[in-house]
Design a protein around this motif. Structure first.
Motif: not given
Lengths: 219, 192
Positions: A7, A11, A15, A20-21, A76, A79, A81, B77-82, B85, B89
């Motif tokens: 996972p 991920r 990203l 995504r980034r 990360d 946020q 994570c 939670l990743d800001p750009h992902q729905p 999704k 994760f």
């Protein structure tokens, strides 16, 4: 443990390589732009271009590798994570190792492909091109490790970007000396040494990066 | 849910040059809820981070038995992902869970990128992640921030169910929270 790795890697790839980034094409376009502009800057002197072209490819590869530096680790951390992973007993070292792998996958192989058109633009011949590609194969994992390591070290700092530039130079010099140096001497030993330095960097990055992330959390 | 415990003995916390609190002790076992109250900046969040093992206390000891889940102002939670999704994760890391997203009213938001969610929706998404982890010890940092009245009631119900099921819940909040059985600590009393 394997239940964690898949996972995390998926991920990271989504990203970094999935856009995504930031744009994953940016390092590639940057790399090609350097190869395209360099002949204009030094003039259409074919022998000179062929002699210096390999070095230019190396410098372009190095700079392309550090383009996404600010979004490798810092988001990360911000946020939360890393906190959540720590609560689940997932070591920072493992996360950083996977990040190095994902970062390399997102720019290493594409860059080696882009080196083909770049070499045509710079007038680099077959033998040299083979050495450039081999050198990139040996050196880009080290560049990925440097990128993630610097990103982790500067993630918790204000004005980290300025520090990142300073940290990059001493770490990247050995890779460039042996990677680009192998083009001038023509021997395989340079590439082997470049690979060795690359391995050392890949081995150090998870531990140094993990410690940096923990330090940023306490700060 | 397995038995769990969380106890601190005489802990003190320092951030920068400032001693935030000292001499704090309490012990919680399965089924206990604790409301840590106090004004902003008194060290509630730092206390939760110490309990979670993310921060070292200046002095004292933390004794915990059981997995810990933390919910703070960052939903992780990743800001750009729905949303679907981004939650998926954590679900892959934590294992399959009950359909907690539906209960929190998140089902219609699955395709919305996290950065477009409102404060309250993000909070509820964080709760979905927390529930999915299935940890016996909950550490909630200002869990009611940005939530509407219905959501507040739902969160209070969830906390009640968690404690009734043998879990521990520590809530750090300056807001009142309706938990009849909760113990209460006012962190201001432990200021130096």
């Amino acid at each position: 443990m394997t239940g964690v790795i898949a996972p995390l890697l998926l991920r990271d790839l989504a990203l970094l390589a999935g856009g995504r980034r930031g744009n994953p094409l940016l390092p590639l376009l940057f790399f090609l732009a350097v190869a395209m502009l360099f002949p204009f800057a030094v003039g259409p002197d074919a022998p000179l271009l062929a002699r210096t072209g390999g070095g230019v490819i190396w410098v372009a590869a190095l700079l392309a590798a550090i383009l996404p530096l600010d979004r490798l680790v810092a988001p990360d951390l911000e946020q939360g994570c890393f906190d959540q992973w720590a609560l689940r007993g997932i070591a920072e070292e493992l996360v950083i190792t996977i990040r190095v792998l994902a970062h390399w996958l997102s720019f290493g192989p594409p860059l080696m492909l882009a080196a083909l058109p770049a070499s045509a633009l710079l007038g680099i011949g077959g033998d040299t091109l083979a050495r450039v590609e081999l050198g990139l194969l040996a050196g880009t994992p080290g560049l990925a490790a440097i990128g993630v390591l610097i990103a982790a070290l500067t993630a918790g700092l204000r004005g980290g970007a300025a520090l990142a530039g300073l940290l990059l130079i001493p770490l990247a010099v050995p890779l460039l000396i042996f990677g680009a140096g192998a083009l001038a001497t023509g021997g395989a030993s340079g590439i082997a040494l470049c690979g060795a330095i690359s391995l050392v960097l890949v081995a150090i990055a998870p531990f140094a990066g993990g410690a940096a992330v923990r330090a940023a959390r306490e700060g | 849910m397995q038995a769990c415990r969380l106890a601190v003995t005489d802990i003190a916390c320092q951030r920068g040059d400032r001693l935030l609190f000292r001499g704090l002790s309490f012990a919680l076992t399965s089924g206990d809820a604790l409301h840590v109250a106090g004004p902003n900046g008194i060290g509630k969040s730092s206390l939760l981070r110490i309990l979670a093992g993310l921060l070292r206390p200046l002095a004292g000891e933390v004794d915990q038995g059981g997995e810990i889940a933390l919910l703070d102002e960052r939903p992780a939670l990743d800001p750009h992902q729905p949303l679907g999704k981004a939650l998926g994760f954590w679900q892959r890391l934590d294992g399959p869970a009950d359909n907690e997203a539906a209960r929190l009213g998140l089902a219609p938001l699955r395709d919305v990128p996290v950065r477009f969610l409102s404060t309250g929706q993000k909070k509820r998404a964080g709760f979905a992640r927390l529930l999915g982890q299935g940890a016996p010890i909950w550490l909630l940092d200002e869990p009611l921030n940005g939530l509407d009245r219905d959501a507040v009631t739902l969160i209070e119900t969830l906390i009640g169910e968690h404690c009734a099921g043998g879990g521990i819940c520590i809530i750090a909040s300056h807001q009142p929270i309706d938990l009849p059985d909760a113990r209460r600590i006012s962190l201001g009393e432990y200021q130096p």
